[in-house]
Motif scaffolding. Structure first.
Motif, PDB file in Angstrom:
ATOM      1  N   VAL A  76      37.466  41.906  44.015  1.00 24.37           N
ATOM      2  CA  VAL A  76      38.180  43.329  44.252  1.00 24.37           C
ATOM      3  C   VAL A  76      37.620  44.248  43.467  1.00 24.37           C
ATOM      4  O   VAL A  76      37.193  45.339  43.691  1.00 24.37           O
ATOM      5  CB  VAL A  76      39.564  43.007  44.351  1.00 24.37           C
ATOM      6  N   ARG A  77      37.689  43.895  42.127  1.00 27.30           N
ATOM      7  CA  ARG A  77      36.994  44.852  40.889  1.00 27.30           C
ATOM      8  C   ARG A  77      35.706  45.401  40.974  1.00 27.30           C
ATOM      9  O   ARG A  77      35.551  46.233  40.629  1.00 27.30           O
ATOM     10  CB  ARG A  77      37.276  44.184  39.694  1.00 27.30           C
ATOM     11  N   LYS A 107      34.326  45.654  43.789  1.00 27.73           N
ATOM     12  CA  LYS A 107      34.289  46.329  45.201  1.00 27.73           C
ATOM     13  C   LYS A 107      33.348  45.685  46.102  1.00 27.73           C
ATOM     14  O   LYS A 107      32.636  46.436  47.005  1.00 27.73           O
ATOM     15  CB  LYS A 107      33.705  47.639  45.112  1.00 27.73           C
ATOM     16  N   VAL A 108      33.340  44.268  46.164  1.00 30.33           N
ATOM     17  CA  VAL A 108      32.683  43.592  47.103  1.00 30.33           C
ATOM     18  C   VAL A 108      33.686  43.646  48.295  1.00 30.33           C
ATOM     19  O   VAL A 108      34.653  43.895  48.565  1.00 30.33           O
ATOM     20  CB  VAL A 108      32.416  41.999  46.771  1.00 30.33           C
ATOM     21  N   VAL A 125      34.957  38.707  48.693  1.00 28.20           N
ATOM     22  CA  VAL A 125      35.852  38.290  47.949  1.00 28.20           C
ATOM     23  C   VAL A 125      36.226  36.816  48.457  1.00 28.20           C
ATOM     24  O   VAL A 125      36.636  36.186  47.482  1.00 28.20           O
ATOM     25  CB  VAL A 125      37.145  39.201  48.530  1.00 28.20           C
ATOM     26  N   PHE A 179      43.066  39.938  48.488  1.00 27.66           N
ATOM     27  CA  PHE A 179      42.522  41.133  48.905  1.00 27.66           C
ATOM     28  C   PHE A 179      43.607  42.127  49.643  1.00 27.66           C
ATOM     29  O   PHE A 179      43.348  43.463  49.448  1.00 27.66           O
ATOM     30  CB  PHE A 179      41.434  40.545  50.415  1.00 27.66           C
ATOM     31  N   TYR A 188      46.611  43.375  46.564  1.00 26.57           N
ATOM     32  CA  TYR A 188      46.017  43.736  45.351  1.00 26.57           C
ATOM     33  C   TYR A 188      46.964  44.463  44.469  1.00 26.57           C
ATOM     34  O   TYR A 188      47.128  44.496  43.345  1.00 26.57           O
ATOM     35  CB  TYR A 188      44.368  44.190  45.430  1.00 26.57           C
ATOM     36  N   LYS A 207      47.878  43.464  40.558  1.00 30.72           N
ATOM     37  CA  LYS A 207      47.482  44.175  39.586  1.00 30.72           C
ATOM     38  C   LYS A 207      48.503  44.508  38.731  1.00 30.72           C
ATOM     39  O   LYS A 207      48.241  45.232  37.679  1.00 30.72           O
ATOM     40  CB  LYS A 207      46.386  45.321  39.901  1.00 30.72           C
TER      41      LYS A 207
END
Lengths: 204, 204, 204
Positions: free
Chosen positions: C25-26, C28-29, C34, C78, C81, C85
């Motif tokens: 996620v970080r 940006k895939v 993911v 996903f 998130y 976070k």
């Protein structure tokens, strides 16, 4: 044969361990990170070889001699780095020694496991380059095998000499010495004189 | 079945080899570096598959046909790069072909080794993506599988079709052709039309 | 023992999967990227362990529970998130939990396969660190094991406690709980208080 393989593997483990530790010191990782790199550089090639030929569990994991041979150079390099760095290109020299020793041991062990000559040459190359590639990927560098000096070619030469001589019936110890020396000589000459293979012409 | 697997594997090896060689030429590595990348891209997926299902030593190491199929594209690409690069996205196209062929061969070989359907689909994906991931890591790029176009999804579709059809009793050759075509079609469409999967929303 | 190993492995798979998904996620895939990272982080350590001790095919590939445990955290992370976070250092915390669980399960499984104590400790470390290293290499970061906080040391402590206690005849469940807690405690303390090992002095 077994004793010869052990001597080659243990020595290769030790010198590749030094190359891993040097990479760690240069990247300023901590003591345990240096030991991790020492272990990875020392054992990755041998583990790949043993998994592929079916020698499970790999000697490098299951016998304490290999573990000592992989971690001791990490400790020594960590505490005596000023001595090591007085050498010219220390990382490249220890890497070349490891490449030569493992190229020879990889070929011999593959022959002992009855792989065919072509496979034995390939496994010599893979065993020789595996440690350096793993070390370089871990510290985020392009693997030495892909930079422009002659590298895998040296392992190819050493492995081929060993495998060719084996099928001519020459004694393993002599082959190991000659194959290792040939690989080491080619690699050191390539470093010293900047020998290079052709680079592709790209017109993009 | 064995013949079908060999045809799929050898063709996949060849086209993935081209993709590896192209990556090498673009990164200006020397001739042997191109051969190393050609070999790594061509064989990494198959070696992973064979180690995991217990087919040791892997065919890609022990049979000369695979070694030729992995190195020949390196030589050809190195010397005829101007021809190759006239293609649109040549690396992505050969990569897509390798992905499709190995996704199918990976699933079929896993089924032949009596793994369950889910494992066979997973091994199809792993075999398909292994070569490209290894190639990209060696040259220091983010693996194509993690960039934003549809990639592993295409392998999933091809593998699933093969595994599903296998349990319906359909003939392997037809499944291989259909599964491979489906994977290749999805991947090429994704490249051409920039199909994308959802990207996570991060508010950091 | 088998049940204990399954619980440890499945929980470790799940929490390492979360760490992989967070990394994805970080970076940006997309969704499937993911899932790929979730799967790779969750299973790489276990696959390496199983290949090395000869447990083929690896449970992580052949049993559906592991596949669900590896992919579910990818989906959850996903789509949720924002919840994940809110944790402090979420990636490091889930990574520490996975490290602890796999260090313990790696040692125990190696003992069950009759490897010697030193090899069992090493396999505990390798199983623990394998997933994080693979995850970090895939996204192009220096592996967490080489950054300067205490990491492999924590796995070493947990594995050693398990292996030492095993040879003293203590019950496996208690060892697993204590070894896992010790590893997790050391790792979390190291993150929180920035504990560090000595770094080499380089005068270059």
């Amino acid at each position: 044969m077994t004793l010869l393989l052990e001597v080659l593997d243990l020595t290769g483990t030790f010198v590749f361990g030094i190359s891993g530790a040097i990479a760690g010191v240069r990247h300023k990782v901590d003591l345990f990170g240096v030991l991790v790199l020492s272990f990875a550089a020392a054992n990755a090639g041998g583990i790949m070889r043993d998994l592929i030929i079916g020698s499970i569990p790999p000697a490098t994991i299951s016998q304490w001699q290999y573990i000592v041979a992989a971690l001791l150079p990490g400790l020594l390099t960590f505490y005596f780095y000023p001595v090591v760095k007085k050498l010219n290109h220390p990382l490249l020299i220890f890497d070349a020694a490891g490449l030569s020793l493992f190229a020879v041991s990889g070929s011999l062990k593959a022959l002992e496991f009855h792989l065919n000559p072509l496979a034995a040459v390939l496994l010599g190359i893979l065993t020789g380059v595996g440690g350096g590639v793993t070390r370089d990927i871990l510290v985020g560098e392009v693997p030495v095998i892909l930079r422009t000096d002659i590298y895998a070619v040296a392992a190819l030469a050493g492995s081929s000499l060993v495998v060719g001589g084996y099928f001519l019936g020459l004694p393993s110890v002599a082959l190991a010495v000659m194959g290792g020396a040939l690989c080491f000589f080619i690699r050191i000459m390539a470093i010293h004189y900047h020998w290079r293979l052709p680079i592709p012409k790209v017109h993009e």
